[in-house]
Design an enzyme around this catalytic site. Structure first.
Site, PDB file in Angstrom:
ATOM      1  N   ARG A 219      65.242  13.094 -43.500  1.00  0.00           N
ATOM      2  CA  ARG A 219      65.234  12.182 -42.353  1.00  0.00           C
ATOM      3  C   ARG A 219      64.073  12.528 -41.410  1.00  0.00           C
ATOM      4  O   ARG A 219      63.634  11.708 -40.619  1.00  0.00           O
ATOM      5  CB  ARG A 219      66.580  12.220 -41.608  1.00  0.00           C
ATOM      6  CG  ARG A 219      66.645  11.287 -40.407  1.00  0.00           C
ATOM      7  CD  ARG A 219      68.068  10.895 -40.009  1.00  0.00           C
ATOM      8  NE  ARG A 219      68.981  12.008 -39.945  1.00  0.00           N
ATOM      9  CZ  ARG A 219      69.015  12.918 -38.972  1.00  0.00           C
ATOM     10  NH1 ARG A 219      68.173  12.858 -37.972  1.00  0.00           N
ATOM     11  NH2 ARG A 219      69.903  13.892 -39.014  1.00  0.00           N
TER      12      ARG A 219
ATOM     13  N   ASP B  15      50.833  -6.126 -33.685  1.00  0.00           N
ATOM     14  CA  ASP B  15      51.373  -6.352 -35.027  1.00  0.00           C
ATOM     15  C   ASP B  15      50.240  -6.920 -35.881  1.00  0.00           C
ATOM     16  O   ASP B  15      49.790  -8.049 -35.667  1.00  0.00           O
ATOM     17  CB  ASP B  15      52.557  -7.322 -34.955  1.00  0.00           C
ATOM     18  CG  ASP B  15      53.198  -7.569 -36.330  1.00  0.00           C
ATOM     19  OD1 ASP B  15      52.511  -7.382 -37.359  1.00  0.00           O
ATOM     20  OD2 ASP B  15      54.379  -7.962 -36.380  1.00  0.00           O
TER      21      ASP B  15
ATOM     22  N   LYS C  65      54.517  -6.627 -46.618  1.00  0.00           N
ATOM     23  CA  LYS C  65      53.399  -7.531 -46.896  1.00  0.00           C
ATOM     24  C   LYS C  65      52.173  -6.707 -47.281  1.00  0.00           C
ATOM     25  O   LYS C  65      52.002  -5.597 -46.787  1.00  0.00           O
ATOM     26  CB  LYS C  65      53.086  -8.359 -45.638  1.00  0.00           C
ATOM     27  CG  LYS C  65      54.315  -8.727 -44.796  1.00  0.00           C
ATOM     28  CD  LYS C  65      55.085  -9.873 -45.387  1.00  0.00           C
ATOM     29  CE  LYS C  65      56.559  -9.863 -45.101  1.00  0.00           C
ATOM     30  NZ  LYS C  65      56.984  -9.851 -43.744  1.00  0.00           N
TER      31      LYS C  65
END
Ligand SMILES: Cc1ncc(COP(=O)(O)O)c(C=O)c1O
Length: 416
Positions: free
Chosen positions: A68, A204, A229
């Site tokens: 983690r 972004d 993407k």
């Protein structure tokens, strides 16, 4: 002078030594939850760094503790992603949304103000307007063309200018390819920054991927990706990434540790594999998109084409932004078919090679209807303001032969 290799040459090897893994040429999947310390002193030292209890000493690396917190597949992936954007550090996540929401939660506290551009990805818009506001965070939006004086006035009109903590932009905007000026967005952030209180800029960059736009070079403090993407790029994995200075990414990684939304080793391995062909895929996608746009520009059933390559010097502002910050025209094209939703749906239903699906930046070409799919929950008046019409189709161009993509578009348009 030492020869500096291009990122695409380093994607197969950077940050990994075969001798670490029995000579395996590829980094194996480290499918392990935890890592064995050599001794208790080592475990103590690793935790001190991981939990920020002390600064790293000169040359000290954070040792492997628990997946983690860190894992070799993620660390090598993060190091390789840094090469494209020339970032100091990177944090990878199990989705683009987890990268975005972790950044918003880390850099905004109750009472703060967020300034964001519209349109942004629907999931981001939902989180900002419907979830952040439940935690006492104030939000205000600006749109294309409102940079910089108008956006500054908008912030001032909230009466909370002194609480502005983050400017968040997405460019090119989805699905219209409208451009927001990154340098101008930085100026807004700087206008409201004080020595005690930095206002950061997050961008972004999903639509352009790590190749075609480098927001950090234009003043962004953080760059975000839906790594689903382009970076993943094969429609088989969901992932996200955030890059920036070591200091800011260290804050993002601490919150990631406690939210527990890091990518798993299998996701990391898939992305490492995808990165090897990132440049080759994106080059083909952009070259195909140019041919597709040229075809659509001259088709009698097409009313308007939204493609970065169509921006002319006469569109002074957009052209200046494009020339400054875009390194390619990209592989996303939207167009209005002549008619309405009925004609758009007939076109979509007639496609054979191109798949009717949301998402973008994948090897296969995709088509969708923004007004009723990706942007379904954008309010009707907002949709018309942004130019998201019911006759609009969004295409993500893949790596197929361009003649086959065009043939499919041609036969589908014939049925409209
Ligand atoms: C521009 C943009 N940002 C963020 C996201 C969210 O990424 P993910 O679906 O990987 O969580 C998407 C997804 O479509 C997107 O298009």
């Amino acid at each position: 002078m030492e020869h500096k290799m291009k990122p695409e040459s380093l994607m197969m090897s950077y940050g990994y030594k075969p001798e670490w893994s029995e000579g395996a040429i590829k980094c194996p999947i480290f499918q392990t939850s935890t890592f064995v310390f050599k001794n208790a002193e080592e475990g103590k030292a690793f935790f001190e760094v991981a939990y920020g209890l002390r600064e790293k000493t000169e040359g000290e690396q954070l040792g492997l503790i628990y997946s983690r917190i860190n894992n070799p597949d993620l660390e090598i992936l993060e190091n390789r992603l840094c090469l494209w954007d020339e970032a100091e550090d990177c944090a990878v996540f199990e989705s683009g949304m987890s990268a975005i929401t972790t950044v918003l939660l880390e850099f905004l506290k109750p009472g703060d103000l967020l300034l964001f551009s519209t349109p942004v990805y629907g999931g981001t818009e939902h989180f900002i307007r419907k979830i952040l506001t439940q935690y006492g965070i104030h939000v205000v939006s600006f749109s294309v063309g409102q940079c910089e004086e108008e956006a500054i006035r908008l912030v001032e009109s909230t009466g909370l200018a002194h609480k502005l903590a983050l400017v968040y932009v997405e460019t090119p905007a989805n699905p219209t390819n409208a451009l927001i000026d990154i340098e101008c967005s930085k100026k807004i952030a700087q206008h409201f920054s004080t020595p005690e209180r930095a206002v950061y800029l997050a961008v972004d960059n999903t639509y352009m991927g790590p190749l075609w736009q480098h927001p950090l070079k234009h003043g962004a403090d953080l760059v975000l990706y839906s790594a689903t993407k382009y970076i993943g790029g094969h429609s088989d994995v969901i992932a996200g990434a955030c890059l920036g200075s070591a200091a800011l990414i260290s804050r993002v990684k601490v919150l990631r540790t406690f939210l527990g939304n890091m990518a798993g080793p299998w996701t990391g391995w898939l992305l490492l594999r995808s990165l090897e062909t990132l440049k080759a895929r994106m080059d083909i996608q952009a070259a195909n998109a140019e041919k597709v746009a040229e075809f659509l520009n001259h088709h009698p059933k097409v009313e308007k084409v939204y493609y970065l390559g169509n921006i002319t010097p006469a569109q002074t502002k957009a052209y200046a932004i494009k020339t400054k910050q875009c390194l390619s025209n990209g592989a996303m094209i939207s167009f209005d078919v002549k008619g309405s939703e009925n004609e758009a749906f007939r076109f979509l239903n007639a496609l054979r090679l191109i798949k009717l699906a949301v998402s973008l930046g994948s090897t296969e070409s995709l088509a969708e209807h923004p007004a009723t799919m990706t942007h379904a929950d954008v309010a009707p008046e907002e949709k018309s303001k942004l130019g998201i019409t019911e006759k609009m189709i969004r295409l993500s161009i893949g790596v197929e032969h361009h003649a086959d993509i065009i043939h499919d578009l041609q036969q589908a348009l014939a049925s409209v």
